[in-house]
Write an enzyme that holds these catalytic residues in place. Structure first.
Site, PDB file in Angstrom:
ATOM      1  CB  SER A 154      37.562   7.561  63.134  1.00 23.41           C
ATOM      2  OG  SER A 154      38.841   8.121  63.209  1.00 23.41           O
ATOM      3  CG  ASP A 250      37.611  15.229  65.409  1.00 20.27           C
ATOM      4  OD1 ASP A 250      38.818  14.975  65.285  1.00 20.27           O
ATOM      5  OD2 ASP A 250      36.708  14.499  64.954  1.00 20.27           O
ATOM      6  CG  HIS A 280      38.258  11.598  66.692  1.00 17.79           C
ATOM      7  ND1 HIS A 280      37.811  11.872  65.420  1.00 17.79           N
ATOM      8  CD2 HIS A 280      38.714  10.312  66.672  1.00 17.79           C
ATOM      9  CE1 HIS A 280      38.000  10.813  64.660  1.00 17.79           C
ATOM     10  NE2 HIS A 280      38.526   9.852  65.400  1.00 17.79           N
TER      11      HIS A 280
END
Length: 309
Positions: A154, A250, A280
């Site tokens: 991320s 996501d 995610h």
């Protein structure tokens, strides 16, 4: 779950969205602590280090070393996600410990300073400083400087790619063995098709992404802004081979696809793993087959890169 075909086994995280706000962060972040379990793996030596960053402030890193590891070992610099504003969660440490044990490498786990208290580019410079510390102390740490990889999930992926670009642009002698990027955030424009589609997905979504840049104080007029939005870079030459992993539901799905395309166009080797039925941060649920398969794919990629296939 619900309107998206996310695997039911991800519950309750398939129904969770972090309440990202200045008030929440002020309350939550000071209470996030390093889990004690990192010291309880009998196969690992874990030591805490304070290293000096670019502004003479000290940042925390943990060095995870498998006890059976030989001299001159490979090393992974690991940068956790959390939107630049959240401290590392337990599963970040669990993943790092597994990488150390199963890849057979040392892991430098970087606890960089967080926004909102520390505006851009502090968190990038902290991660760069951690890389420099690792490289400069490689002999003492028994690390092979020709086998240093970097990884982040991320926002940690943003930082990992940023460090690769910073090292290239600043002509640092490190030559990264790879960049490993699960569900990366690499396009701060927040206008991809997946961003338009996934405005309310669990764990993360484009509505949350739109709140982050104001919190980080990232400034488009700065020449180093490109590290914050790497797909907007003019050149991808000189970057290392990449493992890129995407989650199906996501908002950042298309970030990974675009970055893979840009790297391949620059002649850089890419392994792209598009997971299905996932959201995610899905590897927070470690027992599921899709998570196990992804962790195995990451570990396999790292082994191949460290061992020269």
């Amino acid at each position: 779950m619900g309107k998206y075909k996310i695997r039911r086994e991800f519950f309750p995280f398939s129904c969770f969205t972090p309440p990202i706000s200045e008030k929440f962060l002020a309350m939550a972040v000071p209470n996030m602590r390093t889990p004690k379990f990192i010291y309880k793996d009998k196969a690992l030596d874990v030591t805490r280090h304070e290293i000096e960053s670019y502004d003479a402030e000290m940042i925390e890193c943990f060095l995870m070393s498998p006890k059976a590891l030989a001299e001159n070992a490979p090393c992974l610099i690991y940068i956790h996600g959390g939107g630049f504003v959240l401290a590392a969660a337990g599963y970040h440490y669990q993943n790092a410990m597994r990488y150390a044990n199963e890849v057979g490498c040392k892991v430098v786990f970087v606890n960089y300073r967080l926004a909102t208290q520390n505006p851009h580019p502090v968190f990038f410079e902290d991660c760069y400083a951690a890389m420099c510390w690792t490289y400069d102390n490689a002999e003492k740490l028994r690390i092979d400087t020709s086998r240093i990889g970097i990884s982040g999930d991320s926002a940690g992926s943003t930082l990992a790619v940023g460090v690769c670009m910073m090292a290239r642009d600043r002509k640092h002698p490190v030559k990264f063995a790879f960049q490993m990027l699960p569900y990366p955030f690499l396009d701060a424009r927040n206008n991809s098709e997946s961003c338009k589609k996934f405005t309310d997905t669990p764990m993360w979504n484009s509505s949350l992404s739109s709140r982050i840049t104001p919190m980080t104080k990232a400034d488009k007029s700065r020449p180093d802004y490109v590290y914050y939005s790497p797909v907007e870079a003019d050149s991808f030459e000189g970057l290392p081979p990449a493992y890129i992993e995407t989650a199906e539901f996501d908002c950042l799905h298309d970030d990974g696809i675009l970055y893979a395309e840009l790297l391949r166009n620059a002649g850089i080797e890419v392994v792209l793993n598009e997971t299905k039925g996932t959201m995610h941060g899905y590897d927070i649920v470690q027992r599921l087959p899709v998570t196990k398969a992804s962790l195995e794919a990451r570990i396999r990629f790292m082994k191949e890169q460290y061992n020269g296939r």
